[in-house]
Design a protein around this motif. Structure first.
Motif, PDB file in Angstrom:
ATOM      1  N   PHE A 129      48.058  44.258  24.256  1.00  0.00           N
ATOM      2  CA  PHE A 129      47.319  44.850  25.366  1.00  0.00           C
ATOM      3  C   PHE A 129      47.576  44.084  26.662  1.00  0.00           C
ATOM      4  CE2 PHE A 129      43.495  45.073  28.009  1.00  0.00           C
ATOM      5  CZ  PHE A 129      43.330  46.448  28.131  1.00  0.00           C
ATOM      6  N   ALA A 130      47.461  42.759  26.609  1.00  0.00           N
ATOM      7  CA  ALA A 130      47.632  41.946  27.813  1.00  0.00           C
ATOM      8  C   ALA A 130      49.044  42.055  28.364  1.00  0.00           C
ATOM      9  CB  ALA A 130      47.296  40.489  27.512  1.00  0.00           C
ATOM     10  N   ALA A 131      50.037  42.059  27.484  1.00  0.00           N
ATOM     11  CA  ALA A 131      51.419  42.166  27.936  1.00  0.00           C
ATOM     12  C   ALA A 131      51.679  43.516  28.595  1.00  0.00           C
ATOM     13  CB  ALA A 131      52.377  41.954  26.765  1.00  0.00           C
TER      14      ALA A 131
ATOM     15  N   VAL B  24      40.809  41.290  39.257  1.00  0.00           N
ATOM     16  CA  VAL B  24      40.249  42.450  38.564  1.00  0.00           C
ATOM     17  C   VAL B  24      39.823  42.002  37.172  1.00  0.00           C
ATOM     18  CG1 VAL B  24      41.562  44.158  39.865  1.00  0.00           C
ATOM     19  CG2 VAL B  24      42.548  43.182  37.783  1.00  0.00           C
ATOM     20  N   LEU B  25      38.906  42.754  36.576  1.00  0.00           N
ATOM     21  CA  LEU B  25      38.389  42.397  35.262  1.00  0.00           C
ATOM     22  C   LEU B  25      38.818  43.398  34.204  1.00  0.00           C
ATOM     23  CD1 LEU B  25      34.634  41.374  35.770  1.00  0.00           C
ATOM     24  CD2 LEU B  25      36.596  39.869  35.418  1.00  0.00           C
ATOM     25  N   LEU B  26      39.165  42.864  33.036  1.00  0.00           N
ATOM     26  CA  LEU B  26      39.302  43.622  31.808  1.00  0.00           C
ATOM     27  C   LEU B  26      38.293  43.040  30.835  1.00  0.00           C
ATOM     28  CD1 LEU B  26      43.173  43.334  31.641  1.00  0.00           C
ATOM     29  CD2 LEU B  26      41.955  45.472  32.102  1.00  0.00           C
TER      30      LEU B  26
ATOM     31  N   VAL C 267      47.900  38.483  33.896  1.00  0.00           N
ATOM     32  CA  VAL C 267      46.779  38.685  32.987  1.00  0.00           C
ATOM     33  C   VAL C 267      46.426  37.357  32.319  1.00  0.00           C
ATOM     34  CG1 VAL C 267      45.886  39.970  31.014  1.00  0.00           C
ATOM     35  CG2 VAL C 267      47.506  41.060  32.588  1.00  0.00           C
ATOM     36  N   VAL C 268      45.184  36.935  32.482  1.00  0.00           N
ATOM     37  CA  VAL C 268      44.702  35.665  31.949  1.00  0.00           C
ATOM     38  C   VAL C 268      43.718  35.961  30.821  1.00  0.00           C
ATOM     39  CG1 VAL C 268      43.586  33.473  32.498  1.00  0.00           C
ATOM     40  CG2 VAL C 268      44.953  34.646  34.245  1.00  0.00           C
ATOM     41  N   VAL C 269      43.990  35.395  29.626  1.00  0.00           N
ATOM     42  CA  VAL C 269      43.152  35.660  28.448  1.00  0.00           C
ATOM     43  C   VAL C 269      42.659  34.326  27.892  1.00  0.00           C
ATOM     44  CG1 VAL C 269      42.962  36.927  26.273  1.00  0.00           C
ATOM     45  CG2 VAL C 269      44.720  37.574  27.947  1.00  0.00           C
ATOM     46  N   PRO C 270      41.464  33.890  28.280  1.00  0.00           N
ATOM     47  CA  PRO C 270      40.946  32.609  27.795  1.00  0.00           C
ATOM     48  C   PRO C 270      40.159  32.770  26.488  1.00  0.00           C
ATOM     49  CG  PRO C 270      40.135  33.164  30.015  1.00  0.00           C
ATOM     50  CD  PRO C 270      40.655  34.405  29.372  1.00  0.00           C
ATOM     51  N   ASN C 271      40.046  31.669  25.768  1.00  0.00           N
ATOM     52  CA  ASN C 271      39.090  31.533  24.671  1.00  0.00           C
ATOM     53  C   ASN C 271      37.906  30.736  25.200  1.00  0.00           C
ATOM     54  OD1 ASN C 271      40.096  32.903  22.465  1.00  0.00           O
ATOM     55  ND2 ASN C 271      40.967  31.121  21.460  1.00  0.00           N
TER      56      ASN C 271
ATOM     57  N   ALA D 194      43.915  29.110  27.362  1.00  0.00           N
ATOM     58  CA  ALA D 194      44.154  30.474  27.829  1.00  0.00           C
ATOM     59  C   ALA D 194      45.629  30.823  27.722  1.00  0.00           C
ATOM     60  CB  ALA D 194      43.685  30.640  29.268  1.00  0.00           C
ATOM     61  N   ASP D 195      45.889  32.109  27.486  1.00  0.00           N
ATOM     62  CA  ASP D 195      47.242  32.656  27.521  1.00  0.00           C
ATOM     63  C   ASP D 195      47.408  33.453  28.799  1.00  0.00           C
ATOM     64  OD1 ASP D 195      47.730  31.627  24.960  1.00  0.00           O
ATOM     65  OD2 ASP D 195      46.967  33.447  23.998  1.00  0.00           O
ATOM     66  N   VAL D 196      48.578  33.347  29.407  1.00  0.00           N
ATOM     67  CA  VAL D 196      48.878  34.059  30.649  1.00  0.00           C
ATOM     68  C   VAL D 196      50.088  34.947  30.427  1.00  0.00           C
ATOM     69  CG1 VAL D 196      49.507  33.836  33.084  1.00  0.00           C
ATOM     70  CG2 VAL D 196      47.946  32.174  32.045  1.00  0.00           C
TER      71      VAL D 196
END
Length: 311
Positions: A83-85, A144-146, A94-98, A50-52
């Motif tokens: 978008f996440a940044a 929260v969810l995106l 903001v947490v973006v996992p694969n 994941a990227d944070v």
């Protein structure tokens, strides 16, 4: 409660602008403007890379609420950097996992609602980890969810407490920390029937929809907004954007190709989608500036969007 349709006329605009001015003056510091500096690092959430993305730490305005971004089908996490940044710049971690799984015999990157609970557990551990860049700077009690496309559908499923394949394969109730959601290119229309069943949401939901989306149609997106049973809710039409108006580039490698050409500049599309999503989420967390933007003045000042809301 009746829908609020924006762009209603000069008197309303003047009144709404006055509300916004008052709100800005009264708002807590994190909401007055986006943070200029965002940092990022890599981590693992329940075994998923994941990227944070987060505002620079050391600010008196932390701890930051956690925003989990559920990816579109076979869209790598790296496609959401911009978008996440941008969302993070409004005061979120903001947490973006694969998330990899096999669906109907097809291996790939497919989000699942279970990631919400995993992300809460990650946030609790990360906030207490003295070696973390976010030690003591996360609010693990606020999630929260995106979501994008398939990931948005998985998130929408989670907000109703249902488990509908393929967006959910094992029931995973929404964690109590979940407060609101904002999804892009997402709808709940059943392809086989063309029907859109009621969305019995348990948290506020926003749907941001590209007006030129050739994969998740605007007609189905708006029908889903109408099917959301419990306000607050928001529908934003991003003018000139298609299904990949949220990603750094069109047609990310491995994802389903979009055949409807986007006319809105890509960077502007990403920024606009992120701004509406972030301010909606802030509004649901009690921020008066976010509330003024999404409920009153946002689409008057934003030439690239129109909005409808019920609250």
């Amino acid at each position: 409660m009746t829908p609020r349709l924006h762009r209603r006329g000069l008197l309303r605009v003047v009144a709404a602008a006055a509300v916004a001015t008052i709100a800005v003056a009264a708002a807590p510091a994190p909401a007055q403007a986006a943070y200029s500096t965002v940092s990022s690092y890599t981590t693992s959430v329940n075994g998923d890379a994941a990227d944070v993305y987060h505002p620079v730490t050391g600010s008196a305005h932390s701890p930051w609420p956690v925003a989990l971004l559920l990816q579109g089908a076979n869209v790598d996490k790296s496609a959401y950097r911009g978008f996440a940044a941008k969302v993070a710049s409004y005061g979120f971690t903001v947490v973006v996992p694969n998330h990899f799984q096999v669906l109907f015999g097809q291996p790939g990157l497919y989000a699942t609602g279970a990631q919400a609970g995993w992300t809460v557990a990650w946030a609790q551990a990360e906030n207490a980890n003295t070696a973390s860049p976010l030690y003591g700077a996360i609010d693990p009690q606020t999630l929260v969810l995106l979501g994008h496309s398939f990931g948005g559908a998985a998130g929408l499923n989670l907000t109703t407490g249902l488990c509908t394949p393929p967006f959910c394969t094992v029931p995973a109730p929404a964690p109590p920390q979940l407060k609101a959601a904002a999804f892009y290119g997402t709808n709940g229309t059943v392809p086989q029937t063309g029907q859109t069943p009621p969305v019995a949401n348990t948290v506020p939901v926003a749907l941001v929809q590209g007006s030129l989306d050739g994969i998740g149609s605007p007609v189905n997106g708006y029908a889903t907004y109408q099917a959301v049973t419990t306000p607050p809710k928001l529908y934003v039409s991003l003018l000139g954007a298609n299904h990949y108006g949220i990603t750094d580039t069109q047609n990310p490698a491995g994802a389903r190709p979009e055949t409807s050409a986007q006319t809105l500049d890509q960077a502007l599309s990403v920024e606009t989608a992120a701004r509406w999503s972030a301010l909606w989420l802030r509004a649901q967390l009690g921020d008066p500036v976010g509330q003024a933007w999404v409920y009153s003045v946002g689409d008057f000042f934003d030439a690239n969007a129109t909005a409808e809301s019920v609250h």
